[in-house]
Design a protein around this motif. Sequence first.
Motif, mmCIF file in Angstrom:
data_model
loop_
_atom_site.group_PDB
_atom_site.id
_atom_site.type_symbol
_atom_site.label_atom_id
_atom_site.label_comp_id
_atom_site.label_asym_id
_atom_site.label_seq_id
_atom_site.Cartn_x
_atom_site.Cartn_y
_atom_site.Cartn_z
ATOM 1 N N HIS A 1 -76.077 -84.675 -33.859
ATOM 2 C CA HIS A 1 -75.195 -85.087 -34.458
ATOM 3 C C HIS A 1 -74.375 -85.106 -34.834
ATOM 4 N N ASP A 2 -72.917 -85.306 -34.685
ATOM 5 C CA ASP A 2 -71.513 -85.305 -34.959
ATOM 6 C C ASP A 2 -71.184 -85.784 -37.056
ATOM 7 N N ARG A 3 -70.007 -85.399 -37.213
ATOM 8 C CA ARG A 3 -69.759 -86.515 -38.131
ATOM 9 C C ARG A 3 -69.711 -88.141 -38.648
ATOM 10 N N ASN A 4 -69.701 -88.841 -37.224
ATOM 11 C CA ASN A 4 -70.007 -89.825 -37.706
ATOM 12 C C ASN A 4 -71.017 -90.478 -37.100
ATOM 13 N N SER A 5 -72.497 -89.754 -36.224
ATOM 14 C CA SER A 5 -73.350 -90.410 -35.269
ATOM 15 C C SER A 5 -74.393 -89.351 -35.804
ATOM 16 N N GLY A 6 -75.511 -89.715 -35.388
ATOM 17 C CA GLY A 6 -76.533 -89.155 -35.318
ATOM 18 C C GLY A 6 -77.919 -89.362 -34.172
ATOM 19 N N GLY A 7 -78.856 -88.805 -34.011
ATOM 20 C CA GLY A 7 -79.698 -89.890 -33.571
ATOM 21 C C GLY A 7 -80.515 -88.534 -32.276
ATOM 22 N N GLY A 8 -80.807 -88.819 -31.267
ATOM 23 C CA GLY A 8 -81.520 -88.224 -30.624
ATOM 24 C C GLY A 8 -82.436 -89.151 -29.518
ATOM 25 N N TRP A 9 -83.990 -87.943 -29.036
ATOM 26 C CA TRP A 9 -84.644 -88.980 -27.857
ATOM 27 C C TRP A 9 -86.005 -87.516 -28.504
ATOM 28 N N CYS A 10 -86.937 -88.621 -28.231
ATOM 29 C CA CYS A 10 -87.999 -87.636 -27.939
ATOM 30 C C CYS A 10 -89.399 -87.669 -26.812
ATOM 31 N N ASP A 11 -89.356 -86.580 -27.063
ATOM 32 C CA ASP A 11 -90.503 -86.666 -26.078
ATOM 33 C C ASP A 11 -92.196 -87.526 -25.661
ATOM 34 N N GLY A 12 -92.304 -87.794 -25.090
ATOM 35 C CA GLY A 12 -93.690 -88.506 -24.805
ATOM 36 C C GLY A 12 -93.533 -89.419 -23.317
ATOM 37 N N ASN A 13 -94.810 -89.938 -23.605
ATOM 38 C CA ASN A 13 -95.271 -91.256 -22.727
ATOM 39 C C ASN A 13 -95.467 -92.977 -22.841
ATOM 40 N N GLY A 14 -95.001 -93.067 -23.978
ATOM 41 C CA GLY A 14 -95.309 -94.289 -24.862
ATOM 42 C C GLY A 14 -96.593 -95.367 -24.187
ATOM 43 N N PRO A 15 -96.427 -96.582 -24.051
ATOM 44 C CA PRO A 15 -95.688 -97.560 -24.876
ATOM 45 C C PRO A 15 -96.244 -97.103 -26.459
ATOM 46 N N THR A 16 -97.622 -96.215 -26.811
ATOM 47 C CA THR A 16 -98.039 -96.756 -28.213
ATOM 48 C C THR A 16 -96.902 -95.636 -29.067
ATOM 49 N N LYS A 17 -96.600 -94.186 -28.589
ATOM 50 C CA LYS A 17 -95.880 -93.564 -29.271
ATOM 51 C C LYS A 17 -94.558 -94.331 -29.515
ATOM 52 N N ARG A 18 -93.737 -94.706 -30.729
ATOM 53 C CA ARG A 18 -92.267 -94.643 -30.416
ATOM 54 C C ARG A 18 -91.575 -94.076 -31.686
ATOM 55 N N TYR A 19 -90.097 -93.894 -31.869
ATOM 56 C CA TYR A 19 -89.165 -93.356 -32.403
ATOM 57 C C TYR A 19 -88.166 -94.142 -32.825
ATOM 58 N N HIS A 20 -87.778 -93.848 -32.946
ATOM 59 C CA HIS A 20 -85.999 -94.596 -33.647
ATOM 60 C C HIS A 20 -85.079 -93.543 -34.724
ATOM 61 N N ALA A 21 -83.629 -93.743 -34.651
ATOM 62 C CA ALA A 21 -82.884 -93.038 -35.744
ATOM 63 C C ALA A 21 -82.695 -93.774 -36.883
ATOM 64 N N TYR A 22 -82.347 -92.880 -38.046
ATOM 65 C CA TYR A 22 -82.446 -93.498 -39.157
ATOM 66 C C TYR A 22 -80.802 -92.709 -39.932
ATOM 67 N N GLY A 23 -80.347 -93.734 -40.558
ATOM 68 C CA GLY A 23 -79.304 -92.843 -41.400
ATOM 69 C C GLY A 23 -79.117 -92.763 -42.469
ATOM 70 N N LEU A 24 -77.976 -92.661 -43.652
ATOM 71 C CA LEU A 24 -77.165 -93.474 -44.456
ATOM 72 C C LEU A 24 -75.802 -92.982 -44.521
ATOM 73 N N CYS A 25 -75.506 -94.043 -44.412
ATOM 74 C CA CYS A 25 -73.717 -93.528 -43.989
ATOM 75 C C CYS A 25 -73.160 -93.592 -45.760
ATOM 76 N N ASN A 26 -71.894 -92.487 -45.794
ATOM 77 C CA ASN A 26 -71.681 -91.900 -47.006
ATOM 78 C C ASN A 26 -70.743 -93.394 -47.793
ATOM 79 N N ASP A 27 -71.031 -94.403 -47.207
ATOM 80 C CA ASP A 27 -70.652 -94.979 -48.382
ATOM 81 C C ASP A 27 -71.927 -96.409 -49.021
ATOM 82 N N GLY A 28 -73.376 -95.172 -48.495
ATOM 83 C CA GLY A 28 -74.193 -95.928 -48.841
ATOM 84 C C GLY A 28 -75.089 -96.653 -47.687
ATOM 85 N N TYR A 29 -74.178 -97.792 -46.765
ATOM 86 C CA TYR A 29 -74.623 -98.173 -45.945
ATOM 87 C C TYR A 29 -76.428 -97.859 -44.929
ATOM 88 N N SER A 30 -77.053 -98.140 -44.280
ATOM 89 C CA SER A 30 -78.227 -97.742 -44.414
ATOM 90 C C SER A 30 -77.942 -98.455 -42.350
#
Length: 114
Positions: A51-80
């Motif tokens: 992450h940095d000041r304005n964005s966040g996320g990353g990646w996860c090890d594995g070999n899918g397809p049934t294992k999945r991931y996604h980033a989530y975040g709450l912005c300072n103004d309350g926006y998801s």
Amino acid sequence: MTRAMHNGARVLAAIALAAAGTGVGVLAASPASASSATAASSWGGKCHPWHDRNSGGGWCDGNGPTKRYHAYGLCNDGYSSYGVERWAGDRRGSYVYCAGHGGLSGTWGLAKNW
């Protein structure tokens, strides 16, 4: 309920799921393959957040397809914000962006679906 409140509730639900989503892969063998030990067809591994000041996320090890991931975040103004869902092992990653919403708050991460 305002949109910000509704989105905030979704982020809190994602955080709860991420905390609870620490399952362990299981090896399974069918009668036809019982004589040879084979790894499960899908596994998920360690995540690599960034992450940095304005964005966040990353990646996860594995070999899918049934294992999945996604980033989530709450912005300072309350926006998801929610990143694109990826298969475990897809190193393109998933990110959220809050530059237009006052920056990324301390509430962000990678939600794993395993």
